[in-house]
Write a protein that holds these residues in place. Structure first.
Motif, PDB file in Angstrom:
ATOM      1  N   PHE A   1       6.316   8.480   1.743  1.00 38.92           N
ATOM      2  CA  PHE A   1       7.400   8.026   2.618  1.00 38.92           C
ATOM      3  C   PHE A   1       6.926   7.232   3.834  1.00 38.92           C
ATOM      4  O   PHE A   1       7.756   6.803   4.639  1.00 38.92           O
ATOM      5  CB  PHE A   1       8.240   9.223   3.059  1.00 38.92           C
ATOM      6  CG  PHE A   1       9.012   9.843   1.927  1.00 38.92           C
ATOM      7  CD1 PHE A   1      10.152   9.238   1.440  1.00 38.92           C
ATOM      8  CD2 PHE A   1       8.568  11.012   1.315  1.00 38.92           C
ATOM      9  CE1 PHE A   1      10.861   9.799   0.378  1.00 38.92           C
ATOM     10  CE2 PHE A   1       9.262  11.578   0.264  1.00 38.92           C
ATOM     11  CZ  PHE A   1      10.413  10.965  -0.211  1.00 38.92           C
ATOM     12  N   ALA A   2       5.615   7.040   3.957  1.00 35.41           N
ATOM     13  CA  ALA A   2       5.100   6.290   5.105  1.00 35.41           C
ATOM     14  C   ALA A   2       5.563   4.843   5.051  1.00 35.41           C
ATOM     15  O   ALA A   2       5.502   4.185   4.022  1.00 35.41           O
ATOM     16  CB  ALA A   2       3.580   6.349   5.135  1.00 35.41           C
ATOM     17  N   GLU A   3       6.042   4.353   6.166  1.00 35.85           N
ATOM     18  CA  GLU A   3       6.443   2.961   6.300  1.00 35.85           C
ATOM     19  C   GLU A   3       5.887   2.407   7.612  1.00 35.85           C
ATOM     20  O   GLU A   3       5.970   3.072   8.636  1.00 35.85           O
ATOM     21  CB  GLU A   3       7.976   2.833   6.330  1.00 35.85           C
ATOM     22  CG  GLU A   3       8.678   3.287   5.060  1.00 35.85           C
ATOM     23  CD  GLU A   3       8.580   2.282   3.926  1.00 35.85           C
ATOM     24  OE1 GLU A   3       7.961   1.203   4.134  1.00 35.85           O
ATOM     25  OE2 GLU A   3       9.097   2.579   2.850  1.00 35.85           O
ATOM     26  N   PRO A   4       5.285   1.213   7.599  1.00 33.61           N
ATOM     27  CA  PRO A   4       5.005   0.380   6.428  1.00 33.61           C
ATOM     28  C   PRO A   4       3.760   0.882   5.699  1.00 33.61           C
ATOM     29  O   PRO A   4       3.069   1.783   6.182  1.00 33.61           O
ATOM     30  CB  PRO A   4       4.758  -0.998   7.044  1.00 33.61           C
ATOM     31  CG  PRO A   4       4.148  -0.670   8.373  1.00 33.61           C
ATOM     32  CD  PRO A   4       4.853   0.578   8.853  1.00 33.61           C
ATOM     33  N   VAL A   5       3.449   0.279   4.554  1.00 34.46           N
ATOM     34  CA  VAL A   5       2.240   0.619   3.815  1.00 34.46           C
ATOM     35  C   VAL A   5       1.020   0.171   4.611  1.00 34.46           C
ATOM     36  O   VAL A   5       0.967  -0.951   5.113  1.00 34.46           O
ATOM     37  CB  VAL A   5       2.240  -0.060   2.428  1.00 34.46           C
ATOM     38  CG1 VAL A   5       0.887   0.077   1.740  1.00 34.46           C
ATOM     39  CG2 VAL A   5       3.333   0.538   1.557  1.00 34.46           C
ATOM     40  N   ASP A   6       0.049   1.064   4.737  1.00 32.17           N
ATOM     41  CA  ASP A   6      -1.212   0.715   5.385  1.00 32.17           C
ATOM     42  C   ASP A   6      -2.091   0.005   4.351  1.00 32.17           C
ATOM     43  O   ASP A   6      -2.501   0.621   3.364  1.00 32.17           O
ATOM     44  CB  ASP A   6      -1.900   1.987   5.883  1.00 32.17           C
ATOM     45  CG  ASP A   6      -3.205   1.705   6.606  1.00 32.17           C
ATOM     46  OD1 ASP A   6      -3.682   0.550   6.584  1.00 32.17           O
ATOM     47  OD2 ASP A   6      -3.755   2.649   7.210  1.00 32.17           O
ATOM     48  N   PRO A   7      -2.402  -1.263   4.553  1.00 29.46           N
ATOM     49  CA  PRO A   7      -3.203  -1.992   3.562  1.00 29.46           C
ATOM     50  C   PRO A   7      -4.557  -1.347   3.284  1.00 29.46           C
ATOM     51  O   PRO A   7      -5.103  -1.499   2.191  1.00 29.46           O
ATOM     52  CB  PRO A   7      -3.384  -3.380   4.195  1.00 29.46           C
ATOM     53  CG  PRO A   7      -2.236  -3.503   5.151  1.00 29.46           C
ATOM     54  CD  PRO A   7      -2.004  -2.120   5.679  1.00 29.46           C
TER      55      PRO A   7
END
Length: 295
Positions: free
Chosen positions: A259-265
Motif C-alpha cells: 500500500f506504499a505510495e508512491p513506489v520507491d524506485p
C-alpha cells in the motif's frame, strides 16, 4: 490503485498467507475483492468464510481452489481475472511446500521445487501481463535469497539471468539432485537456499524487462522477506522462536509495501525486508544446515 481492486494470495489457507488475506481485506475497500487460494476446497472455503466474518474485514473475500503446481491452472486464473475484471491489482505468491528436518531433501526435491520455483515462474509469466497500472506483484522469499548464499561456482546461473535462464538453472539443479551430483557441483543439500535464490533471480529477471514502464505508472514488482515467522512450516527448523513474529505481524510489513505510495524506485525488482533492500550479492554459503542434513 484502481477502484474495485482485485487481490490474490497463493498458499493462503493458514500462516502468513492467511494473515496477508486478512490484512488485505481489512485495508481494502468494500467494493474490492480478495481471493484466498489453496489446494483443498474444504480448507479454502472454511478460511474464506472465517476471514469474511472477522470484525475488521471490509473487502469481499472469496475462496478459490488453486494448486500452484498446475501451471495451466495459474494461467487460466490470470486469464479469467483479466476477462472479468480487466486484470488484477495485487498478487502475492506465497505458496511453499512444508518440509521437515528429518525428511530426505532429495526425495522431496520435486515437490519443493514445483511449489516454490516452477509455480513462481508461472505466476510471474501469467500475472505480470494482467497486472493493472499501479499494481503490486510480490513473491515471498527469504533472506536466504541473496546470491552470496550459493557457492560461487553457481553464481553465473542466476546473476543477470533472464527468466528462461533461471528456469533452466532450476531444472539443472533438479537434475543434479536426482543424479546425486548436486553436492559436487556446489549445490547445497538444503533445498531452501537455491530455491530462494532462484525465486529472487526470477523476480529480478522479470523486473529488468519492465522497470521503466512500471515505475512510470507506479507499479511494483519485488521479492519480499517477511523475517522469521512462527508457522507450522518454520517451527520444526528452529529451537528458539523467541524472536519469531506472529503471521499477522509479519504480514504487516509486506502489506505496508503493497500500500506504499508512491513506489520507491530503489525497491523495484529487489529483495525487500522491512522496507529495506537486501543486497543481491550479499551473504555467505551456509554450511550448518548441510551438516545437520548429512546422513
Amino acid at each position: 490503485m484502481n477502484a474495485s481492486r482485485i487481490a490474490l494470495v497463493t498458499g493462503a489457507n493458514q500462516g502468513l498467507g492467511r494473515a496477508l488475506v486478512e490484512g488485505l481485506a481489512a485495508r481494502m475497500d468494500e467494493d474490492d475483492l480478495v481471493l484466498l487460494t489453496g489446494r483443498s476446497h474444504r480448507r479454502v472455503a472454511e478460511a474464506a468464510r472465517e476471514v469474511g466474518r472477522l470484525p475488521g474485514t471490509r473487502a469481499q473475500v472469496e475462496g478459490r481452489v488453486l494448486d500452484v503446481t498446475d501451471t495451466e491452472a495459474i494461467t487460466r486464473l490470470a486469464g479469467e481475472l483479466e476477462a472479468r475484471h480487466g486484470g488484477v491489482d495485487v498478487v502475492v505468491s506465497n505458496a511453499v511446500a512444508r518440509l521437515l528436518p528429518e525428511e530426505s531433501q532429495a526425495e522431496r526435491a520435486d515437490e519443493f521445487i514445483d511449489v516454490s520455483n516452477t509455480a513462481t515462474h508461472a505466476v510471474l509469466r501469467a500475472f505480470g501481463p494482467v497486472l493493472r497500472p499501479g499494481g503490486r506483484l510480490l513473491v515471498v522469499a527469504s533472506s536466504l535469497g541473496t546470491l552470496g548464499h550459493l557457492d560461487t561456482r553457481l553464481h553465473h546461473l542466476f546473476d543477470g539471468a533472464s527468466l528462461d535462464q533461471v528456469e533452466y538453472a532450476v531444472e539443472s539443479w533438479r537434475s543434479a539432485v536426482h543424479s546425486r551430483t548436486a553436492q559436487e557441483s556446489g549445490w547445497p543439500l538444503w533445498l531452501n537456499v537455491p530455491s530462494k535464490v532462484a525465486q529472487v533471480a526470477a523476480v529480478r529477471a522479470v523486473a529488468a524487462e519492465r522497470r521503466a514502464r512500471d515505475l512510470a505508472d507506479g507499479t511494483l514488482i519485488a521479492a519480499v522477506c517477511p523475517g522469521m515467522v512462527d508457522t507450522a512450516t518454520s517451527r520444526p527448523w528452529f529451537s528458539d522462536h523467541s524472536r519469531a513474529q506472529t503471521p499477522a505481524r509479519a504480514a504487516d510489513a509486506v502489506l505496508d509495501l503493497v500500500f506504499a505510495e508512491p513506489v520507491d524506485p530503489a525497491l523495484y525488482g529487489e529483495l525487500v525486508r522491512f522496507g529495506k533492500v537486501l543486497p543481491w550479492h550479499d551473504g555467505t554459503p551456509l554450511v550448518e544446515q548441510d551438516r545437520m542434513l548429512t546422513p
